[in-house]
Design a protein around this motif. Structure first.
Motif: not given
Length: 127
Positions: A57, A59, A105-106, A109
């Motif tokens: 994955s 990002f 998933s945030d 960041s």
């Protein structure tokens, strides 16, 4: 514990490309996510890209999506950031960081989710 060191920064022409490397040491590097962050003069540190522990994955910040590619090679304890179509706005000190983001998933960041940081490498874009 992980120790990371960035390299590959330098001077490039606008529209050019640059590949940053993040060399890591540590027995459990394969269990850590890798994040790339940058800080430009007069600005706060911002998220650029990240990749999970396995590399399955990735990002990206909206500002670099489609231009930058993050990857890793766990067999070599390394991560990379391929930067294409560089702009003046990309000029900054780039940092590689290792961590174990928790939650959605945030979390990938968020700089707070990364525990081990490199010294930074300067990327300068000329016009």
């Amino acid at each position: 514990q992980v120790h990371v060191v960035e390299s590959g920064g330098g001077l490039v022409q606008a529209g050019g490309s640059l590949r940053l490397s993040c060399a890591a040491s540590g027995r459990y590097f394969n269990t850590y996510a890798v994040g790339w962050f940058r800080q430009a003069p007069g600005k706060e540190r911002e998220f650029v890209a990240a990749i999970n522990w396995s590399g399955s994955s990735t990002f990206y910040a909206d500002s670099v999506k489609g231009r930058f590619t993050v990857s890793r090679d766990n067999a070599r304890n390394a991560a990379f950031l391929e930067m294409n179509g560089l702009k003046r706005d990309d000029m900054a000190v780039y940092y590689c960081a290792a961590g174990r983001p928790k939650g959605s998933s945030d979390s990938y960041s968020s700089s707070a989710e990364f525990d081990y940081w490199g010294q930074g490498t300067q990327v300068t874009v000329s016009s």
